[in-house]
Design an enzyme around this catalytic site. Structure first.
Site, PDB file in Angstrom:
ATOM      1  N   ARG A 129      -4.573  21.061   9.364  1.00 35.47           N
ATOM      2  CA  ARG A 129      -4.052  19.696   9.562  1.00 35.47           C
ATOM      3  C   ARG A 129      -2.527  19.724   9.609  1.00 35.47           C
ATOM      4  NH1 ARG A 129      -8.628  19.271  10.170  1.00 35.47           N
ATOM      5  NH2 ARG A 129     -10.140  17.800   9.303  1.00 35.47           N
ATOM      6  N   LYS A 170      -9.498   2.027  14.896  1.00 33.68           N
ATOM      7  CA  LYS A 170      -8.157   2.406  15.379  1.00 33.68           C
ATOM      8  C   LYS A 170      -8.149   2.461  16.917  1.00 33.68           C
ATOM      9  CE  LYS A 170      -6.184   2.823  11.399  1.00 33.68           C
ATOM     10  NZ  LYS A 170      -5.318   1.736  10.960  1.00 33.68           N
ATOM     11  N   SER A 216      -3.734   6.375  14.184  1.00 40.53           N
ATOM     12  CA  SER A 216      -4.049   7.622  13.485  1.00 40.53           C
ATOM     13  C   SER A 216      -4.415   8.700  14.499  1.00 40.53           C
ATOM     14  CB  SER A 216      -5.249   7.347  12.577  1.00 40.53           C
ATOM     15  OG  SER A 216      -5.834   8.548  12.137  1.00 40.53           O
ATOM     16  N   TYR A 259     -14.399   3.558  10.821  1.00 40.82           N
ATOM     17  CA  TYR A 259     -12.954   3.457  10.553  1.00 40.82           C
ATOM     18  C   TYR A 259     -12.154   3.946  11.762  1.00 40.82           C
ATOM     19  CZ  TYR A 259      -8.327   5.018   9.205  1.00 40.82           C
ATOM     20  OH  TYR A 259      -6.973   5.244   9.202  1.00 40.82           O
ATOM     21  N   GLY A 319       0.821  -1.214   0.000  1.00 41.95           N
ATOM     22  CA  GLY A 319       0.000   0.000   0.000  1.00 41.95           C
ATOM     23  C   GLY A 319       0.854   1.263   0.000  1.00 41.95           C
ATOM     24  N   LYS A 369      -9.388   1.916   4.971  1.00 43.01           N
ATOM     25  CA  LYS A 369      -9.141   3.253   5.540  1.00 43.01           C
ATOM     26  C   LYS A 369     -10.062   4.363   5.049  1.00 43.01           C
ATOM     27  CE  LYS A 369      -5.878   4.712   2.055  1.00 43.01           C
ATOM     28  NZ  LYS A 369      -4.748   5.515   1.705  1.00 43.01           N
TER      29      LYS A 369
END
Ligand code: NAD
Ligand code: UFG
Length: 339
Positions: free
Chosen positions: A232, A154, A125, A150, A11, A85
């Site tokens: 972010r 986590k 995450s 999702y 990935g 994800k």
């Protein structure tokens, strides 16, 4: 030679990490079911490295296959990138997300226990922090119930790992909380190749730049930030990959539960990103303002000082590196990996 099983190694983040593991003298074995990866990536990895990396096609939920893999290879540690994800997709098919991510991690950890392999690194995450009470986020900031299945997988996997480490205290459990990975390998041979229309900002920007998409919609310009758009912590994927190498160096065979934020510590707004990206391509990227996207947090960036102090790791690549390398990858591969 220290051998690391890299699940999900074909990935986006996994492929970049495989390169840096080899560069640092580790021997990775990729284990991937190719649900969200193309086989071409393997050829590209081998071209970058000038040698072949072993790859086994398999699913982390397949206990029998993992049994075989651990019996036939001396595996010192596992980095688990394998997972689904996509936030929106997880809302539509929550059971698939809990099965693939949480059950997958459970089956993988069971195989590790059975074969006495006690070094695990997990791709967590910043989503585990939910809507932060304050920024920057430290590893001690409270975890929140996630706003989508999702994100909740986590949180659940983090708790499962911590509980397993309590039960088996010779385990080295590393939970790496990634902020927003972007960028690509300098060669332009590997990069991010999402299925369908991208959900994330950077692949959307690159696809507008190569003409696959018309214009970027900026979700919300009325947030309480400097320019009204969300903030972010974007981190170059090669810096992130090097974070895994640093975690291996410091945590391999060091029992305990080790939690680190992997971010740069700098927050950029969506408009900052559009500006930086426009600089990389040499013209203003077409964009418009659109309503807010449900579930977006306003502001999220890391305090990365724990990783700096304990692992000696810092992200060194700049915003210009991130935008340039992302664009370079997309320009060279306008349709992503073609099988
Ligand atoms: P990706 O989809 O590119 O890579 C995941 C890889 O895992 C793919 O190659 C896929 O084929 C494989 N895979 C999926 N389910 C599998 C299974 N059951 N068995 C074996 N292989 C399987 O995603 P990525 O961006 O490289 O993310 C890697 C990890 O990092 C994921 O766990 C993701 O949740 C986490 N993460 C990603 C981000 C991000 O923004 N990219 C942010 C935080 C955390
Ligand atoms: N954005 C746009 N337009 C787009 C795409 C994104 O304006 O077309 C904005 C978003 O609203 C957000 C920022 O760009 O303000 C970043 O969005 P991303 O989707 O790239 O990243 P997020 O921080 O929203 O998502 C990240 C991870 C997910 C994780 C999520 C949890 O990529 O894996 O955090 O909140 F689930």
């Amino acid at each position: 030679m220290t051998t690391i099983l890299v699940t999900g190694g074909a990935g986006y983040i996994g492929s970049h990490t495989v390169i840096e593991l080899v560069n640092a003298g580790y021997e990775p074995i990729i284990y991937d079911n190719f649900y969200n990866a193309k086989k071409t990536v393997l050829k590209r990895i081998n071209t970058i490295l000038g040698r072949e990396v072993k790859c086994i096609e398999g699913d982390i939920r397949d206990a029998q296959k993992l049994d075989l893999v651990f019996s036939q290879n001396k595996i010192d540690g596992v980095i688990n990138f394998a997972g689904l994800k996509a936030v929106g997709e997880s809302v539509k098919m929550p059971l698939e997300y809990y099965d693939n991510n949480v059950n997958g991690a459970r089956v993988l950890l069971s195989a590790m226990l059975k074969h006495n392999c006690k070094n695990f690194i997990f791709s967590s995450s910043a989503t585990v922090y939910g809507e932060p009470d304050s920024v920057p986020l430290t590893e001690n900031s409270p975890l929140k119930r996630a706003n989508c299945p999702y994100g909740q997988t986590k949180v659940d996997i983090e708790y499962m790992c911590q509980e397993l480490q309590v039960a088996h205290n010779d385990f080295s459990m590393v939970l790496l909380r990634y902020f927003n990975p972007v960028g690509a390998h300098k060669s332009g041979l590997i990069g991010e190749d999402p299925k369908g229309v991208p959900n994330n900002l950077m692949p959307y920007l690159t696809q507008v730049a190569v003409g696959r998409l018309k214009e970027l919609s900026i979700f919300g310009n009325d947030y309480p930030t400097k320019d009204g758009t969300c903030i972010r912590d974007y981190i170059h994927v090669v810096d992130l990959a090097l974070g895994h190498v640093a975690a291996l160096k410091h945590c391999l065979n060091k029992p305990g539960c080790h939690i680190y934020n992997l971010g740069t510590g700098t927050g950029y707004s969506v408009l900052d990103m559009v500006k930086a990206f426009s600089k990389a391509i040499g013209y203003e990227l077409p964009h418009k303002f659109a309503p807010r996207r449900a579930g977006d947090v306003v502001e999220c960036y890391a305090d990365p000082s724990k990783a700096k102090n304990e692992l000696g790791w810092v992200a060194t690549r700049t915003l210009d590196d991130m935008t340039f390398d992302s664009y370079n990858w997309q320009k060279n591969n306008p349709n992503g990996y073609e099988d």
